[in-house]
Design an enzyme around this catalytic site. Structure first.
Site, PDB file in Angstrom:
ATOM      1  N   LYS A   1       0.779  -1.242  -0.064  1.00  0.00           N
ATOM      2  CA  LYS A   1       0.094   0.035  -0.054  1.00  0.00           C
ATOM      3  C   LYS A   1       0.989   1.150   0.017  1.00  0.00           C
ATOM      4  O   LYS A   1       0.698   2.226  -0.519  1.00  0.00           O
ATOM      5  CB  LYS A   1      -0.725  -0.020   1.259  1.00  0.00           C
ATOM      6  CG  LYS A   1      -1.579   1.443   1.447  1.00  0.00           C
ATOM      7  CD  LYS A   1      -2.391   1.297   2.591  1.00  0.00           C
ATOM      8  CE  LYS A   1      -1.653   1.605   4.162  1.00  0.00           C
ATOM      9  NZ  LYS A   1      -1.407   2.904   4.355  1.00  0.00           N
ATOM     10  N   ASN A   2       1.887   1.264   0.812  1.00  0.00           N
ATOM     11  CA  ASN A   2       2.634   2.345   0.956  1.00  0.00           C
ATOM     12  C   ASN A   2       3.536   2.763  -0.061  1.00  0.00           C
ATOM     13  O   ASN A   2       4.526   3.832  -0.045  1.00  0.00           O
ATOM     14  CB  ASN A   2       3.217   2.407   2.459  1.00  0.00           C
ATOM     15  CG  ASN A   2       2.322   2.724   3.694  1.00  0.00           C
ATOM     16  OD1 ASN A   2       1.129   2.900   3.369  1.00  0.00           O
ATOM     17  ND2 ASN A   2       2.785   2.490   4.757  1.00  0.00           N
TER      18      ASN A   2
ATOM     19  N   CYS B   1      -4.963  12.425  12.514  1.00  0.00           N
ATOM     20  CA  CYS B   1      -5.836  10.995  12.612  1.00  0.00           C
ATOM     21  C   CYS B   1      -5.467  10.309  14.069  1.00  0.00           C
ATOM     22  O   CYS B   1      -4.845  11.025  14.878  1.00  0.00           O
ATOM     23  CB  CYS B   1      -5.477  10.226  11.726  1.00  0.00           C
ATOM     24  SG  CYS B   1      -3.646   9.735  11.781  1.00  0.00           S
TER      25      CYS B   1
ATOM     26  N   ARG C   1      -0.679  14.887  12.281  1.00  0.00           N
ATOM     27  CA  ARG C   1       0.037  14.413  11.177  1.00  0.00           C
ATOM     28  C   ARG C   1       0.541  15.767  10.303  1.00  0.00           C
ATOM     29  O   ARG C   1       0.085  15.998   9.312  1.00  0.00           O
ATOM     30  CB  ARG C   1      -0.685  13.558  10.239  1.00  0.00           C
ATOM     31  CG  ARG C   1      -1.250  12.374  10.912  1.00  0.00           C
ATOM     32  CD  ARG C   1      -0.136  11.323  11.413  1.00  0.00           C
ATOM     33  NE  ARG C   1       0.339  10.733  10.163  1.00  0.00           N
ATOM     34  CZ  ARG C   1      -0.141   9.660   9.785  1.00  0.00           C
ATOM     35  NH1 ARG C   1      -1.085   9.146   9.990  1.00  0.00           N
ATOM     36  NH2 ARG C   1       0.601   9.211   8.831  1.00  0.00           N
TER      37      ARG C   1
ATOM     38  N   ASP D   1       4.519   0.698  12.332  1.00  0.00           N
ATOM     39  CA  ASP D   1       3.196   0.184  11.670  1.00  0.00           C
ATOM     40  C   ASP D   1       3.158  -1.286  12.217  1.00  0.00           C
ATOM     41  O   ASP D   1       2.064  -1.977  11.977  1.00  0.00           O
ATOM     42  CB  ASP D   1       3.473   0.347   9.975  1.00  0.00           C
ATOM     43  CG  ASP D   1       3.121   1.524   9.639  1.00  0.00           C
ATOM     44  OD1 ASP D   1       3.395   1.726   8.381  1.00  0.00           O
ATOM     45  OD2 ASP D   1       2.843   2.516  10.353  1.00  0.00           O
TER      46      ASP D   1
ATOM     47  N   ARG E   1      -8.870  -0.465   4.542  1.00  0.00           N
ATOM     48  CA  ARG E   1      -7.992   0.773   3.881  1.00  0.00           C
ATOM     49  C   ARG E   1      -6.653   0.151   3.500  1.00  0.00           C
ATOM     50  O   ARG E   1      -5.955   0.726   2.889  1.00  0.00           O
ATOM     51  CB  ARG E   1      -7.757   1.798   4.977  1.00  0.00           C
ATOM     52  CG  ARG E   1      -9.175   2.668   5.246  1.00  0.00           C
ATOM     53  CD  ARG E   1      -8.324   3.925   6.081  1.00  0.00           C
ATOM     54  NE  ARG E   1      -7.348   4.600   5.503  1.00  0.00           N
ATOM     55  CZ  ARG E   1      -6.663   5.219   6.314  1.00  0.00           C
ATOM     56  NH1 ARG E   1      -6.821   5.827   7.375  1.00  0.00           N
ATOM     57  NH2 ARG E   1      -5.399   5.657   5.549  1.00  0.00           N
TER      58      ARG E   1
END
Ligand code: EPZ
Length: 419
Positions: A22-23, A115, A120, A306, A398
């Protein structure tokens, strides 16, 4: 809103395939704005975050075709305004500013919200754009950047919490079409930054040093289309390895890159698990009594923030006292209150979690709050006695492609319940 219901205690075994990162996909899809020519990106995971990014690119004028994991995208004509109603859904949309600035010499993008894992900020991104000669204004909740021309410069992107991943990506993407050479000091070294640099170089850019703290970009006149395969998702890889540790008889992840997850596999080895890597597969096996651990999250190649929540779930059922220190997002402990509802014994002291391992967790209804906290609650549910229901699973969707289906393939009793 869907829920995920888990009947805990089923031992996991077998193997699953890891999806594309994803990243890595998010900045690479944004980078396609830097050329008028078509690009083909393969192994793009089917996630709400990647879908949001494609929505934003379409809104900016890109033509997008998607066939399973392959995205064909062409941005012949684009505009440079990304509106609030698409940007607000995903903070990572901030990484369209760099390519818009590089291609159009201007961009107007809504300020990304904060968030639950913490504030952020994007001050380091803006510092980089200003160093290249852009004027930056924040007004009406939008960031406006404008540069008659972009000129290579030396910029240090290290903040008080270390390097910035998307900040490094953004400045790199703005610099590839600047006049002259840009040096990014204090650059992020994550594999996703390297994957983006490789993609940019395939488009004709001249980026050196990606993966080190010092990236050098020699500006070129224009970039052309190309094809690219996204690297495997190292956080999904780590999440499944922890699933195998928490309740596995031996599980294997395929299409992974072991070099990207050494901090996680070393942590599992320190806990006493057996880990085997062979080509693009990694296996984890129980290996007698597991041991408590002290870990601190650090920028890559250190232990990834993460993976902090997932490790917290594992250490909650590991006898002894474990200590986790979160150095990247000090508030990233939304999962702790929910794990305690399942019987975990965790004391928070600022950015440090002191975990007293318990014999067992008890299933309970729990609430997801952010992407990785949700994954941690699913992992805890796999281990817990009884039924765990994780609500607000849109957080999971997500960033994890078919998490429940993949866990079911490994033998978990898990189902998605339409609420
Ligand atoms: C990327 O976010 C990842 N997201 C995050 O993964 C990951 O947690 C994070 O890097 C750290 O590894 C994507 O790649 C899409 P940062 P990013 O800028 O780039 C501070 C997930 O779960 N900072 O590296 O936004 C910041 O507050 C997500 O997949 C500034 O102070 O994170 C943080 O404390 C969550 N000023 C630290 O730096 C800035 O201008 C690292 O943030 C930018 C960041």
């Amino acid at each position: 809103m869907d829920k995920i219901r888990i009947h805990g205690g089923r031992p996991l075994s077998g193997s699953i395939k890891i999806s594309g990162s994803k990243n890595s996909a998010l900045p690479i899809l944004a980078a396609t704005l830097l050329t008028k020519e078509p690009c083909t990106i393969r192994r793009v995971p089917d996630l709400s975050d990647t879908n949001y990014m494609l929505q934003i690119l379409k809104h900016l004028g890109a033509e997008v075709e998607r066939a399973s994991g392959t995205v064909n995208i062409a941005s012949a004509r684009i505009e440079s305004i990304a509106p609030y109603d698409v940007v607000r859904k995903m903070r990572a949309s901030v990484c369209v500013i760099g390519p818009l600035l590089g291609r159009c010499k201007e961009a107007t993008v809504s300020m990304p919200g904060g968030c639950v894992i913490g504030d952020r900020p994007i001050d380091l991104h803006l510092r980089g754009f200003e160093a290249l000669g852009a004027a930056v204004r924040v007004e009406g909740g939008n960031i406006k950047v404008f540069a008659p021309k972009l000129t290579g410069a030396v910029v240090n992107l290290r903040g008080k919490f270390g390097p910035t991943v998307l900040g490094t990506d953004n400045v790199m993407m703005a610099a590839v079409l600047a006049d002259g050479t840009t040096v990014i000091e204090g650059a992020a070294q994550e594999p996703e930054v390297v994957d983006l640099a490789n993609f940019l170089n395939k488009m004709g850019a001249k980026v050196e040093g990606a993966g080190t703290r010092r990236i050098i970009v020699e500006g070129v006149k224009e970039l052309h289309g190309t094809e690219h395969d996204i690297i495997p998702d190292r956080i999904e890889t780590g999440t499944f390895l922890v699933a195998g540790a928490i309740c596995g008889k031996g599980i294997t992840v395929k299409r992974a890159d072991a070099a990207h997850v050494t901090a996680v596999t070393n942590a599992l080895l320190s806990c006493g698990y057996r880990v085997e890597t062979k080509a693009d597969t990694i296996s984890v096996f129980p290996n007698g009594t597991s041991k408590p651990l002290e870990i601190s999250t650090e920028p890559y190649p250190g232990f990834p923030t993460d993976m902090q929540a997932q490790m917290c779930a594992l250490l909650s059922t590991t006898k002894g006292i474990s200590v986790i220190t979160e150095n990247i997002f000090p508030q990233r402990y939304m999962h702790v209150a929910e794990l305690k509802r399942m019987g975990a014994q965790v004391d928070l002291e600022g950015s440090t979690a002191v975990i007293q391992g318990v014999d067992h967790l008890l299933g309970a209804p729990v609430m997801a709050s952010d992407l990785r906290a949700s994954a941690a609650l699913v992992l805890a549910g796999l281990k817990a006695e009884g039924v765990t229901e994780v609500s607000r699973v849109y957080h999971i969707d997500r960033g994890y492609e078919h998490l429940d289906e993949k866990l079911s393939e490994l033998g978990a009793e898990i189902e998605r319940v339409k609420a």
